[in-house]
Structure formats: C-alpha cells, structure tokens
Design a protein around this motif. Structure first.
Motif, PDB file in Angstrom:
ATOM      1  N   LEU A 340       0.827  -1.207   0.000  1.00 12.26           N
ATOM      2  CA  LEU A 340       0.000   0.000   0.000  1.00 12.26           C
ATOM      3  C   LEU A 340       0.864   1.261   0.000  1.00 12.26           C
ATOM      4  CD1 LEU A 340      -2.987  -0.807   2.400  1.00 12.26           C
ATOM      5  CD2 LEU A 340      -2.932  -0.823  -0.090  1.00 12.26           C
ATOM      6  N   LEU A 341       1.983   1.214   0.717  1.00 15.62           N
ATOM      7  CA  LEU A 341       2.888   2.365   0.717  1.00 15.62           C
ATOM      8  C   LEU A 341       3.501   2.574  -0.670  1.00 15.62           C
ATOM      9  CD1 LEU A 341       4.750   1.925   4.122  1.00 15.62           C
ATOM     10  CD2 LEU A 341       3.280   3.844   3.494  1.00 15.62           C
ATOM     11  N   LEU A 342       3.992   1.503  -1.284  1.00 17.90           N
ATOM     12  CA  LEU A 342       4.663   1.631  -2.576  1.00 17.90           C
ATOM     13  C   LEU A 342       3.696   2.039  -3.684  1.00 17.90           C
ATOM     14  CD1 LEU A 342       7.073  -1.452  -2.411  1.00 17.90           C
ATOM     15  CD2 LEU A 342       7.659   0.963  -2.145  1.00 17.90           C
ATOM     16  N   TRP A 343       2.565   1.369  -3.749  1.00 18.12           N
ATOM     17  CA  TRP A 343       1.585   1.724  -4.776  1.00 18.12           C
ATOM     18  C   TRP A 343       0.997   3.110  -4.518  1.00 18.12           C
ATOM     19  CZ3 TRP A 343       0.321  -0.121  -9.420  1.00 18.12           C
ATOM     20  CH2 TRP A 343       0.763  -1.395  -9.765  1.00 18.12           C
ATOM     21  N   GLY A 344       0.728   3.412  -3.244  1.00 15.44           N
ATOM     22  CA  GLY A 344       0.142   4.704  -2.911  1.00 15.44           C
ATOM     23  C   GLY A 344       1.048   5.865  -3.272  1.00 15.44           C
ATOM     24  N   TYR A 345       2.305   5.786  -2.834  1.00 15.91           N
ATOM     25  CA  TYR A 345       3.231   6.889  -3.129  1.00 15.91           C
ATOM     26  C   TYR A 345       3.579   6.941  -4.618  1.00 15.91           C
ATOM     27  CZ  TYR A 345       3.919   8.173   1.743  1.00 15.91           C
ATOM     28  OH  TYR A 345       3.741   8.636   3.025  1.00 15.91           O
ATOM     29  N   GLY A 346       3.633   5.792  -5.271  1.00 11.39           N
ATOM     30  CA  GLY A 346       3.874   5.793  -6.710  1.00 11.39           C
ATOM     31  C   GLY A 346       2.769   6.512  -7.468  1.00 11.39           C
ATOM     32  N   LEU A 347       1.523   6.216  -7.118  1.00 13.14           N
ATOM     33  CA  LEU A 347       0.385   6.887  -7.762  1.00 13.14           C
ATOM     34  C   LEU A 347       0.321   8.366  -7.388  1.00 13.14           C
ATOM     35  CD1 LEU A 347      -2.377   4.139  -7.368  1.00 13.14           C
ATOM     36  CD2 LEU A 347      -1.208   4.838  -9.470  1.00 13.14           C
ATOM     37  N   MET A 348       0.747   8.700  -6.174  1.00  8.91           N
ATOM     38  CA  MET A 348       0.741  10.114  -5.769  1.00  8.91           C
ATOM     39  C   MET A 348       1.750  10.929  -6.579  1.00  8.91           C
ATOM     40  SD  MET A 348       0.181  10.172  -1.633  1.00  8.91           S
ATOM     41  CE  MET A 348       0.123  11.972  -1.586  1.00  8.91           C
ATOM     42  N   VAL A 349       2.894  10.327  -6.910  1.00 10.59           N
ATOM     43  CA  VAL A 349       3.868  11.024  -7.751  1.00 10.59           C
ATOM     44  C   VAL A 349       3.245  11.375  -9.099  1.00 10.59           C
ATOM     45  CG1 VAL A 349       5.990  10.702  -9.084  1.00 10.59           C
ATOM     46  CG2 VAL A 349       5.950  10.106  -6.666  1.00 10.59           C
ATOM     47  N   LEU A 350       2.577  10.399  -9.709  1.00 11.99           N
ATOM     48  CA  LEU A 350       1.939  10.650 -11.002  1.00 11.99           C
ATOM     49  C   LEU A 350       0.824  11.693 -10.867  1.00 11.99           C
ATOM     50  CD1 LEU A 350       1.669   6.970 -12.329  1.00 11.99           C
ATOM     51  CD2 LEU A 350       3.378   8.702 -12.934  1.00 11.99           C
ATOM     52  N   THR A 351       0.034  11.593  -9.806  1.00  8.17           N
ATOM     53  CA  THR A 351      -1.085  12.520  -9.612  1.00  8.17           C
ATOM     54  C   THR A 351      -0.596  13.941  -9.380  1.00  8.17           C
ATOM     55  OG1 THR A 351      -2.322  10.692  -8.613  1.00  8.17           O
ATOM     56  CG2 THR A 351      -3.217  12.896  -8.316  1.00  8.17           C
ATOM     57  N   LEU A 352       0.474  14.109  -8.591  1.00 10.53           N
ATOM     58  CA  LEU A 352       1.019  15.449  -8.347  1.00 10.53           C
ATOM     59  C   LEU A 352       1.585  16.067  -9.622  1.00 10.53           C
ATOM     60  CD1 LEU A 352       2.751  14.857  -4.898  1.00 10.53           C
ATOM     61  CD2 LEU A 352       0.894  16.467  -5.344  1.00 10.53           C
ATOM     62  N   MET A 353       2.167  15.245 -10.468  1.00  8.91           N
ATOM     63  CA  MET A 353       2.680  15.757 -11.741  1.00  8.91           C
ATOM     64  C   MET A 353       1.529  16.209 -12.641  1.00  8.91           C
ATOM     65  SD  MET A 353       5.748  12.991 -12.414  1.00  8.91           S
ATOM     66  CE  MET A 353       6.271  13.732 -13.956  1.00  8.91           C
ATOM     67  N   VAL A 354       0.445  15.435 -12.649  1.00  6.22           N
ATOM     68  CA  VAL A 354      -0.737  15.840 -13.415  1.00  6.22           C
ATOM     69  C   VAL A 354      -1.331  17.115 -12.841  1.00  6.22           C
ATOM     70  CG1 VAL A 354      -3.099  15.181 -14.046  1.00  6.22           C
ATOM     71  CG2 VAL A 354      -1.258  13.499 -14.169  1.00  6.22           C
ATOM     72  N   LEU A 355      -1.393  17.199 -11.494  1.00  7.92           N
ATOM     73  CA  LEU A 355      -1.961  18.385 -10.850  1.00  7.92           C
ATOM     74  C   LEU A 355      -1.137  19.629 -11.163  1.00  7.92           C
ATOM     75  CD1 LEU A 355      -4.071  19.569  -8.929  1.00  7.92           C
ATOM     76  CD2 LEU A 355      -2.540  19.001  -7.023  1.00  7.92           C
ATOM     77  N   THR A 356       0.177  19.509 -11.151  1.00  7.27           N
ATOM     78  CA  THR A 356       1.038  20.644 -11.502  1.00  7.27           C
ATOM     79  C   THR A 356       0.725  21.140 -12.909  1.00  7.27           C
ATOM     80  OG1 THR A 356       2.809  19.808 -10.074  1.00  7.27           O
ATOM     81  CG2 THR A 356       3.421  21.399 -11.759  1.00  7.27           C
ATOM     82  N   THR A 357       0.507  20.191 -13.824  1.00  2.00           N
ATOM     83  CA  THR A 357       0.189  20.554 -15.208  1.00  2.00           C
ATOM     84  C   THR A 357      -1.171  21.232 -15.307  1.00  2.00           C
ATOM     85  OG1 THR A 357       1.469  18.652 -15.988  1.00  2.00           O
ATOM     86  CG2 THR A 357      -0.057  19.661 -17.550  1.00  2.00           C
ATOM     87  N   THR A 358      -2.176  20.676 -14.640  1.00  2.00           N
ATOM     88  CA  THR A 358      -3.529  21.243 -14.743  1.00  2.00           C
ATOM     89  C   THR A 358      -3.615  22.619 -14.083  1.00  2.00           C
ATOM     90  OG1 THR A 358      -4.232  20.115 -12.709  1.00  2.00           O
ATOM     91  CG2 THR A 358      -4.581  18.963 -14.803  1.00  2.00           C
ATOM     92  N   LEU A 359      -2.915  22.796 -12.953  1.00  2.00           N
ATOM     93  CA  LEU A 359      -2.921  24.114 -12.307  1.00  2.00           C
ATOM     94  C   LEU A 359      -2.223  25.156 -13.173  1.00  2.00           C
ATOM     95  CD1 LEU A 359      -2.184  23.161  -8.581  1.00  2.00           C
ATOM     96  CD2 LEU A 359      -4.363  23.895  -9.553  1.00  2.00           C
ATOM     97  N   SER A 360      -1.179  24.733 -13.888  1.00  2.00           N
ATOM     98  CA  SER A 360      -0.456  25.665 -14.760  1.00  2.00           C
ATOM     99  C   SER A 360      -1.289  26.067 -15.971  1.00  2.00           C
ATOM    100  CB  SER A 360       0.854  25.025 -15.227  1.00  2.00           C
ATOM    101  OG  SER A 360       1.678  24.678 -14.142  1.00  2.00           O
TER     102      SER A 360
END
Length: 498
Positions: A340-360
C-alpha cells in the motif's frame, strides 16, 4: 474476504473497545484541525470587541493577527508537549489511566471555550487551545499504541487503521458542524469549539469498563492472570495461548531491558533501521503534498465557485478521505503495509505531476479548473487509501514493548513539529514557486519510495519478534555475513544474539 469476515465475527468483542479508544483519541484531534477555520472570523471580531471594551481603542491589525496566530499555533505546540510526555506517563500509570485523566483536559478546554464569550475573555480561548492540544498529543500517541497491543495479528492492520478512521471522522464532523446552517454562526461559535468535550466525556465514563493492554499487564506488570483475563474480555472465549506465547517470547528477549527513553532508543543499534524507516514514513506523510488542502480554496475559487459554496466542496473532499480510510481498513490485511505504501506513493507522484500541469493550464481552458478539482479529490483518496492507512499500523509494529512508547513519541513529535513548520513555510513556498511547488513533494516522495522498497519488509501477520528478526539482518549485516561464513547453520541465531 470470507476469512476476513469470519475473523471480524470471531473478535467482535474487540470493537466496543476500539470505538471507545477512537472517540476519545484521534477523533478530537481531527475535529479540532478541521473546525478551527470556520469560526475564525467571529473569533477575530470577538477579540476586537473585547479589546475595545477593555482599552477603549480598536486593536491594530498586527496585534490581532499575532493573537490569532497564537491561538492557532498553540494547538501544535501543546500537542508536541503532550506527545513527549506520553511515554513517561504511560510507563508510570499505564495507558488506560492516562487516557482517562487525559479526558479531563479536553473537558476543561470545552468549558473554557464555552464560557469565553460570556466572560469576555479571549485568553480563555488560548487556554482552551493549549489544553486541547496537550490532550491530542497524549491521546493520539496512546491511541495508536493501545489499539496495536490489544489486536490479534490477523486483524492488527484493520484495527490500527481505525486511528486514521476516527481522525477523518472527526474532520468530517468538524466540517459539518462548522457550516453556517449549524454551529458556524456568530452566536454559536463557542458551542462549536466546545462540542468536542462530549467525546472526551464518552471515553471518560466508558473506559473504566475495559481492561488495560494485555501486553502491558504481562510484560511490564508481570500479571499473567490479568493478561489472560484481558484477552478473554477483548477477544472472547477461546484458546489465546499463541498470543501469550508471543508476549512471553518478546518478554524473554527484552527482560533485562527496562522501557527505553528516547535517547536510549536513538543509540540502540538493534533498532537503527526501524528508526530510519519510522522517520522516513512520518516525514514523507508531512511532505507528500497532501497539504493541497491549503491550495484547494484558490483552485475552487478559480473554478468559479462562490465563497459560500466552497465549504461544501471542502466537505466533499473530507468525506472522500473518510470513505477512503474505511476502504483501507478492509484491504490492508489483504495487500499488506509495504504494497500500500509503494503503490500509494507511486500513484501520488503521477497525480502530483498531473496536478502541476492542470494548475499551470487552468487559465487556458475553461474546463481545466474542474479537472484540477477532480485531481485533488483523487490525490486525497490515494493518500488515505494507501500511505496514510498503511503508516499508522506500521509504526507500532516496528518496535517491541520496551521501545514502542519512545518510538511513537518520536513519530508524533515529528508530526506536530512538521504540522507547525509546514503550516508556516508552505504559504511562502506557494508564493515563490506557484503551481510548481508540488514538484518538491514529487522529488521527496520518489526518494522515500526507493528507501521503502529497499529496506522495509512486509509486517502483515507477523509477530513483533519475527519482524525484529528480519531487521537484525540489516542492523547487524556485517556481523551476520561473517557468522554465516563461519557457520551457515547458525545464521539466524548469530544475528539475534548480538
């Protein structure tokens, strides 16, 4: 799933105890964290009116901001003090007595808040926040320990996730109670702040009917009869000798070791990698980007929602986090903490990168702000289902009875300090980097992911001594390798003897 449900039925007597621990533990913490933003305007007006009545002058903006900052930050400072006090108090008086008397602090805080407006004293709000913060510091630390120690191995993940469950439930109820249709009004804000005292009262009157932690009774008090009686009361009738054997094995290993203080834990070589991972897990939770809550108001406002609707959208985010914590409690003992830690943090990295793009790009397309809101909700769900849910069961599992209290003092101290520092620094980071601030979190999560993947073993379904034996190969790696070369048949014994 069938096996899991049968385990829930078998240990159903444990659930009232879990509820009592939660309602007076992390529930109050969650309620206070989410509630305080709703009456902020009314409290500031109250401070201004009280100041004018006392000193016959309007309070200047700088002084008002300073007083409000003290009221907000006192909670974290007192929480830190409560956390560092919890180890000594629980070792001396036991977790049950500590939690009982700890409720008196929150009840006193509730009275202080409830009568502050009547007494025309904003100092009573400050005193109440300090008492409540100390209560949360002690309560959060002991709640996690208590739940881990009263749970059978096969349900330890499920029960430990209730720490997160009750914290999120407190957040949701704080958001609901703070709505303008309920208690978030100029006349009712003292009641809004004081209502969490009811939870403390519930625990105060019900906790005496439940036993002390079985492992505490056996390993620190030497009370075998009391331990077996507590297990029967918590788990029901049946043969619990396996659990007693695990406690006795742990006690035999640590019988010459008195309960460690924080300094002794920091120096203990046999717990070095457990401590490294504990710090990694706690700090990563603080620097995982979940502080998106701070930025959420701007995103919601940019999306075209009016200020009177934003609290309801924030409530929706809180409900998502609460529901995700429920889902985590059902999957953690199936998939384990490490996954859960590995999958969770892995997906959070991808989600934060998407969020940075959408906010920009949110000013480039009319639909982009709405997409950003969806990504924020997704980030919250991933965090609560994975990293947050897995971290709470993991932390007490890494340490034995003699070191667990000090380990959780360290973890909760880092939590309170991180909460205060991030709250102070994050606005400036946002101002300097704008939407790219979340890339800092991407980098930090990536480093933590590598450390967790490399060094964290799975703890699901294992006794404390089995987990410790796995870490011995990391803590004493060089010595183990030498002993294995000389006598391979004794490779496990040679590591654990050190």
């Amino acid at each position: 799933m069938g096996s899991f449900l049968s385990d829930l039925v078998q240990y159903r007597k444990l659930f009232p105890m879990i509820f009592v621990l939660g309602i007076g533990g992390t529930f109050s913490y969650g309620f206070q964290v989410s509630m305080i933003s709703y009456p902020s305007m009314y409290i500031k007006n109250f401070i201004n009116d009280t100041w004018q009545e006392r000193y016959h002058s309007v309070i200047d903006e700088q002084t008002l901001t300073l007083l409000w900052s003290f009221i907000v930050s006192t909670f974290s400072i007192a929480g830190f003090l409560g956390t560092i006090s919890s180890r000594y108090l629980s070792a001396k008086y036991g977790k049950k007595k500590c939690l009982m008397f700890n409720n008196l602090l929150l009840i006193a805080a509730a009275f202080s808040w409830g009568f502050s407006k009547m007494a025309k004293s904003f100092e009573m709000i400050l005193i109440g926040r300090f008492l409540c913060g100390f209560n949360s510091g002690v309560g959060c630390s002991l709640h996690g320990q208590y739940v881990a120690e009263i749970s059978p191995k096969k349900l330890r993940g499920f029960t430990s996730v209730t720490v997160l469950f009750f914290a999120n439930m407190g957040k949701c109820l704080g958001q609901i109670a703070g709505l303008s249709e309920l208690l978030g009004t100029e006349s009712l804000w003292p009641l809004l702040m004081a209502i969490s005292g009811i939870a403390a009262l519930v625990q105060l009157v019900t906790l005496p009917f439940f036993p002390e932690s079985p492992s505490y009774l056996l390993m620190q008090k030497g009370d075998m009869e009391g331990c077996q009686k507590a297990l029967k009361q918590l788990w029901g009738e049946g043969n619990h000798q396996g659990a007693v054997d695990d406690m006795e094995k742990e006690q035999a290993t640590t019988k010459k070791i008195k309960p460690m203080n924080v300094l002794e834990l920091l120096k203990d070589r046999s717990l070095r990698f457990q401590l490294y991972l504990l710090i990694t897990v706690v700090v990563t939770m603080q620097l995982s980007g979940i502080n998106i809550y701070f930025y959420a108001f701007d995103v919601f406002h940019t999306a075209g929602f009016t200020e009177d609707r934003i609290p309801y959208i924030s409530l929706g985010a809180g409900i998502c986090e609460f529901c995700a914590s429920i889902m985590c409690s059902f999957i953690i003992d199936k998939f384990g903490r490490r996954m859960l830690l590995l999958w969770g943090y892995g997906l959070m990295v991808l989600t934060l990168m998407v969020l940075t793009t959408t906010l920009s790009l949110q000013h480039q397309f009319f639909w982009m702000p709405y997409f950003s809101i969806a990504v924020i909700f997704l980030l919250i769900i991933i965090f609560a289902t994975g990293p947050a849910g897995a971290s709470f069961p993991l932390m007490p599992e890494l340490f034995t009875q003699s070191s667990r209290s000090s380990a959780l003092v360290i973890s909760m101290s880092l939590h309170w300090v991180g909460l205060y520092v991030i709250g102070m620094i994050f606005p400036y980071v946002v101002k300097s980097l704008g939407t790219f601030c979340f890339l800092i979190f991407v980098g930090f999560i990536s480093i933590s992911w590598i450390l967790i993947y490399r060094f964290l073993p799975e703890t699901k379904g294992k006794s404390v001594m089995e987990i410790k034996e796995e870490f011995n190969h990391l803590n004493f790696r060089k010595k183990c390798v030498q002993d294995m070369g000389e006598n391979p048949s004794e490779k496990y014994t040679s590591c654990t003897k050190l």
